[in-house]
Design an enzyme around this catalytic site. Structure first.
Site, PDB file in Angstrom:
ATOM      1  CE  LYS A 186      -3.368   2.918   0.578  1.00 15.14           C
ATOM      2  NZ  LYS A 186      -4.204   3.274  -0.566  1.00 15.14           N
ATOM      3  CG  ASN A 209     -10.224   4.370  -4.331  1.00 15.45           C
ATOM      4  OD1 ASN A 209      -9.527   5.057  -3.580  1.00 15.45           O
ATOM      5  ND2 ASN A 209      -9.872   4.092  -5.578  1.00 15.45           N
ATOM      6  CB  SER A 210     -12.471   8.957  -1.834  1.00 16.09           C
ATOM      7  OG  SER A 210     -11.720  10.086  -1.416  1.00 16.09           O
ATOM      8  N   GLY A 258      -7.840   7.826   0.669  1.00 19.24           N
ATOM      9  CA  GLY A 258      -7.063   8.839   1.386  1.00 19.24           C
ATOM     10  C   GLY A 258      -5.782   8.300   2.000  1.00 19.24           C
ATOM     11  CG  ASN A 288       0.556   6.521  -5.996  1.00 18.32           C
ATOM     12  OD1 ASN A 288       0.229   7.159  -6.991  1.00 18.32           O
ATOM     13  ND2 ASN A 288      -0.326   6.024  -5.148  1.00 18.32           N
ATOM     14  CB  CYS A 334      -2.786   9.264  -4.500  1.00 14.74           C
ATOM     15  SG  CYS A 334      -4.206   9.181  -3.381  1.00 14.74           S
ATOM     16  CB  ILE A 343      -3.783   4.294 -15.801  1.00 20.13           C
ATOM     17  CG1 ILE A 343      -5.013   3.397 -15.950  1.00 20.13           C
ATOM     18  CG2 ILE A 343      -3.216   4.676 -17.144  1.00 20.13           C
ATOM     19  CD1 ILE A 343      -6.186   3.993 -16.688  1.00 20.13           C
ATOM     20  N   GLY A 395      -5.382  -1.751 -14.680  1.00 22.97           N
ATOM     21  CA  GLY A 395      -6.646  -1.094 -15.024  1.00 22.97           C
ATOM     22  C   GLY A 395      -7.568  -2.014 -15.790  1.00 22.97           C
ATOM     23  N   GLY A 396      -8.621  -2.449 -15.116  1.00 22.69           N
ATOM     24  CA  GLY A 396      -9.688  -3.173 -15.805  1.00 22.69           C
ATOM     25  C   GLY A 396      -9.419  -4.627 -16.086  1.00 22.69           C
ATOM     26  N   GLY A 418      -6.315  -4.778  -9.407  1.00 14.85           N
ATOM     27  CA  GLY A 418      -6.860  -3.954  -8.333  1.00 14.85           C
ATOM     28  C   GLY A 418      -8.266  -4.383  -7.949  1.00 14.85           C
TER      29      GLY A 418
HETATM   30  C1  SIN Z   1      -5.988   6.152  -1.867  1.00 12.46           C
HETATM   31  O1  SIN Z   1      -5.465   5.674  -0.863  1.00 12.46           O
HETATM   32  O2  SIN Z   1      -6.727   7.152  -1.808  1.00 12.46           O
HETATM   33  C2  SIN Z   1      -5.771   5.515  -3.210  1.00 12.46           C
HETATM   34  C3  SIN Z   1      -4.369   5.597  -3.606  1.00 12.46           C
HETATM   35  C4  SIN Z   1      -4.173   5.830  -5.055  1.00 12.46           C
HETATM   36  O3  SIN Z   1      -5.134   5.803  -5.836  1.00 12.46           O
HETATM   37  O4  SIN Z   1      -3.050   6.074  -5.463  1.00 12.46           O
END
Ligand code: SIN
Length: 312
Positions: free
Chosen positions: A47, A71-72, A74, A127, A130, A193, A250-251, A272
């Protein structure tokens, strides 16, 4: 029957299977990471971590429907020290990609330096995409002015194989410009992506959004984003230096989806939303489905068709 080779090489990093998890999905806690170590996945992406542990955004912050997810989160994570000490304790049997996502450029420099101290980390996935953090500086993946200087600073001290997780781009000139920047640096791979930012899924019965943070807006994943993932992979395959590998994300929910990602130029793939839906058995199922397709097409390895998408 010929033996089918489903191993992968990401710029020389050998994966026993070309399929692994996407950062964020079931890879945050000790239990989740241990499950991945014991699974069929060809590598482990942790993560995205920050310096301090984070609880992340308020719940509900994830929702899925038949063809997608929103998703959100954070960046809920246990902090870089947890991931480094977890890895220190464990016998590692596959490549480990430490995903990092500092809230500022300075935090990212610090995190990359820390990651360089661990012999258990095979590579860093930085990353820069995000979409869910309010307190974060502008998303670097969309900042064509700052990103070059930022990566230049990273390579002043970084000695680990390093790749960048990119957001989706929707114009060819953006992909070309980003590739021109990345081509100047000894980058090992890009991951294409991250989720499509700023999506909105609603429940018409309740006349409501389905997640609480950011008034319901979040990153979209799952089957509906596959065409955007394929487009980004294929364009980056055209414009990136040939030694920079592409990890497709992705997908993907079937072996056919993996085949398509590789045909567009991916050297390996990440799962994912489907991993979230199906759990740890997804890697074995996808491997079987991929082998089935390769047998039917008489391909002996993923290199036989990687990047060979035909035009009319
Ligand atoms: C998140 O934790 O909000 C998602 C992380 C991401 O999309 O890079």
């Amino acid at each position: 029957m010929k033996k089918i080779d489903t191993t992968a090489s990401i710029n020389g990093i050998k994966l026993p299977l070309c399929i692994m998890n996407a950062s964020g999905v079931l890879c945050t806690t000790e239990q989740e990471l241990s499950n991945l170590l014991n699974s069929f996945s060809g590598g482990i992406v942790t993560k995205s971590c920050t310096y301090k542990p984070r609880k992340g955004n308020v719940i509900p912050r994830y929702f899925e429907w038949n063809i997608g997810s929103i998703n959100s989160m954070g960046l809920p994570n246990l902090g870089i020290n947890f991931y480094l000490s977890f890895l220190e304790k464990k016998k590692i049997n596959k490549p480990i990609f430490l995903s990092i996502s500092g809230l500022s450029k300075e935090e990212n420099y610090f995190l990359v330096k820390k990651a360089n101290e661990s012999s258990k980390i095979t590579a860093i996935e930085l990353n820069l995409s995000c979409p869910n953090i309010v307190e974060k500086e502008k998303m670097l993946g969309y900042d064509f002015y700052q990103i070059s200087n930022f990566i230049e600073n990273i390579f002043k001290f970084n000695k680990k194989p390093l790749g960048i997780k990119l957001p989706p781009y929707f114009r060819e000139e953006h992909i070309k410009n980003m590739a021109l920047v990345l081509n100047q640096f000894p980058i090992f791979f890009v991951t294409c992506i991250n989720s499509l930012p700023n999506g909105l899924f609603i429940d018409p019965m309740k006349e409501s959004v389905v997640i609480r943070p950011k008034k319901g807006f979040g990153g979209i994943g799952g089957s509906i984003i596959k065409p955007f993932a394929l487009a980004n992979i294929h364009k980056f395959y055209t414009y990136l230096r040939k030694d920079i590998s592409i990890i497709g994300c992705g997908g993907i929910s079937s072996g056919k989806d993996i085949f398509e990602h590789i045909l567009c130029g991916a050297s390996a793939v990440q799962i994912g939303t489907q991993f979230m839906k199906e759990g740890i058995s997804v890697f074995e199922r996808l491997k079987k489905e991929l082998i089935f397709i390769l047998e039917k097409k008489n391909y002996s390895s993923i290199n036989s068709f990687k990047g060979k998408l035909k035009n009319f």
